[in-house]
Design a protein around this motif. Structure first.
Motif: not given
Length: 575
Positions: A349-353, A375-378, A381-384, A388-393
């Motif tokens: 998902f991060e690679l597809a940003t 959750r990613v769809l809603q 954001q994706v959490t590895r 501890d934190a999520s990243a916007d995608i």
């Protein structure tokens, strides 16, 4: 400001010569000039009046510092070889009041030598300034940010990309402590204590001025005594590294709507719907039997959208091992689990940003992973794993399935809320038996492409062979048609294929149709290859069903199919 910087430079040199000569004697007025080979004054300085053009009688043709060319009561000249490649130039000296001729000639020699030496220094200085200017231009126009801090943490250099990424002004920042220039922790200053740099480290910066995801490198510079004198820090956006990795890995969209072959009403309707879908940003769910071209349509939708310049990342959910699917999709941090890469790894998902992610065989994702996918769809954001934190995608999702997801929802094998998140825009791809009008066009295109690839003279399909193709029900759809055409081009040596053998139309995979019965002389690998080929063929290329028949998992079956060369070739013009 003068319009002739070269002349100004010579005036400065000649002025220095004049000052040096003035210190050698009590002369009221001194003038110096540099003449070109045509005897016209190139530059002059001083008080003594010099002619605009000097007649040089008996001037030596070969240059030499201090060589006397002519002398008189009013002045003297000497040749000097100038280092700018223009050939010999003439140094002219005029003194007022004029001394005896020998003294004047001596001064001319001295002036010529000084002029030549200073000219050489001036040219070297200009060359050095040019080199510095060129290097500054190069550094400011490379795409990587570059900063240099000294041994006390003061910012000594910052190029334009670094200023842009860090959100600061380079001109006003240089000379200040780096910790005062930025509003986040200056992590590179720790190198001043440790003396250990790093290469290609992932760095996230989130502050009031900066929200950046970078690939960061910092290298200490040591003097001859082993003391750190500076740190050179380079960095660039993660998106660049991501796009490069996708290009290298081959995850890019090759196909466009113009590449899809089909003139039947069913295909024209599907293509018209797909073009409208491409203009949207909503999630897409592709339904179709195996071999109908779901990924081809996914690539065409991506290339027809505003995300066409972004990455296209394809994921076959059924081929991912059960215990690794979460880390593959969402990524993981360093040390998250045994065998994890020490630097961590971004997920698909991060690679597809910035682009599109294609989730093929979405029905095979385990229920616990479906929760995270929802959750990613809603949240976008994706959490590895281990983070501890999520990243916007920023990703558009295209999912595909050859199974009815509503049936799986009723059986509680697929989450209903995820189904409705995915099934915003639905596209049903017609099987080949519902678009028989396209068979001739498809078959002829496949024949032409294969002949070009294999450097074989053109092959045509006779009317009976074409009738065979139109009358078959094609359980494997276009993929099965491609396999049959490829086998025909390989095994039938004639330039015209009159007919295909009837046993080629039994629905089996190519390897199964021609494979012999297992015998005592066959190796274990040969028997396994034959069994897998037959199972896949008899299940109409449905890998899930074939895996159940063989009693093995889907990932294992995919691995075996790849090992034995049984994966269908997807090359050239699509369907």
């Amino acid at each position: 400001m003068s319009a002739d910087p070269v002349r100004d430079a010579w005036v400065e040199v000649l002025g220095r010569v004049r000052d040096a000569l003035a210190a050698l004697g009590p002369f009221a007025r001194i003038g110096v000039a540099l003449l070109g080979s045509d005897a016209v004054v190139r530059a002059a300085a001083g008080d003594a009046l010099l002619p605009d053009r000097l007649v040089l009688e008996g001037c030596a043709a070969d240059p030499g510092a201090g060589r006397v060319a002519a002398g008189s009561e009013a002045g003297a000249c000497a040749l000097v070889a100038m280092p700018d490649g223009d050939g010999p130039a003439v140094f002219c000296l005029g003194l007022d009041p004029a001394p005896e001729a020998p003294e004047l000639i001596r001064f001319a020699r001295l002036g010529a030598a000084l002029c030549g030496q200073w000219a050489a220094l001036a040219l070297k200085s200009r060359a050095f300034e040019k080199m510095v200017s060129e290097q500054a231009a190069i550094i400011n126009h490379i795409s990587d940010g570059l900063i240099v801090i000294d041994d006390v943490g003061t910012l000594r250099f910052m190029n334009a990309p670094a200023a842009r990424i860090l959100g600061v002004d380079a001109g006003s920042s240089i000379g200040k402590p780096f910790s005062e220039v930025i509003d986040f922790d200056p992590h590179i200053t720790a190198i001043l204590e440790t003396g250990t740099g790093y290469v290609d480290r992932e760095l996230r910066i989130q502050s009031s001025k900066v929200n950046a995801h970078l690939v960061d490198t910092a290298v200490p510079v040591f003097d001859e005594h082993g003391k750190i004198v500076s740190i050179v820090n380079t960095f660039h956006e993660m998106s660049r590294a991501r796009n490069l990795s996708i290009r290298i890995a081959g995850d890019f969209a090759r196909y466009r709507f113009a590449d899809i072959v089909g003139r039947s009403p069913a295909m024209e309707t599907t293509l018209a719907t797909a073009r409208r879908v491409a203009a949207s940003e909503s999630s897409v769910l592709l339904y179709g039997e195996s071999g109908t071209g779901k990924e081809v349509f996914a690539q065409a939708i991506h290339n027809g959208s505003r995300r066409s310049r972004g990455p296209f990342v394809a994921v076959n959910c059924a081929a991912l091992p059960r215990d690794l699917i979460e880390s593959e999709l969402f990524g993981y941090m360093p040390g998250s689990f045994t065998g994890a890469h020490k630097a961590g790894r971004p997920g698909r998902f991060e690679l597809a940003t910035g682009g599109t992610i294609f989730l093929d065989e979405i029905s095979e994702i385990p229920l616990d992973v479906q929760v995270k996918l929802l959750r990613v769809l809603q949240e976008r954001q994706v959490t590895r794993i281990g983070a501890d934190a999520s990243a916007d995608i920023d990703v558009r999702i295209i999912a595909a399935s050859n199974r009815n997801l509503l049936d799986l929802v009723e059986d509680r094998r697929f989450r209903e809320d995820l189904y409705y998140r995915l099934n915003v825009l639905r596209l049903d791809l017609p099987p080949l038996r519902q678009r028989l009008e396209d068979i001739a066009l498809l078959a002829e295109g496949m024949v032409s492409r294969l002949c070009r690839q294999w450097n074989r003279p053109g092959v045509t399909l006779a009317s009976h062979a074409m009738a065979q193709l139109r009358s078959y029900h094609w359980p494997g759809n276009v993929r099965q048609l491609q396999n049959l055409i490829e086998r025909g081009i390989s095994l039938i040596e004639a330039d015209v294929i009159e007919a295909f053998p009837d046993d080629w139309f039994d629905g089996s995979a190519p390897v199964a149709d021609t494979a012999p019965e297992a015998g005592p002389s066959m190796s274990l690998e040969a028997v396994e290859r034959m069994a897998i080929g037959r199972a896949v063929g008899h299940c109409d290329f449905n890998v899930s069903q074939a895996a159940k028949v063989l009693g093995i998992s889907r990932p294992t079956l995919y691995k075996k199919m790849k090992q034995y060369g049984l994966l269908p070739a997807d090359r050239g013009r699509p369907y």
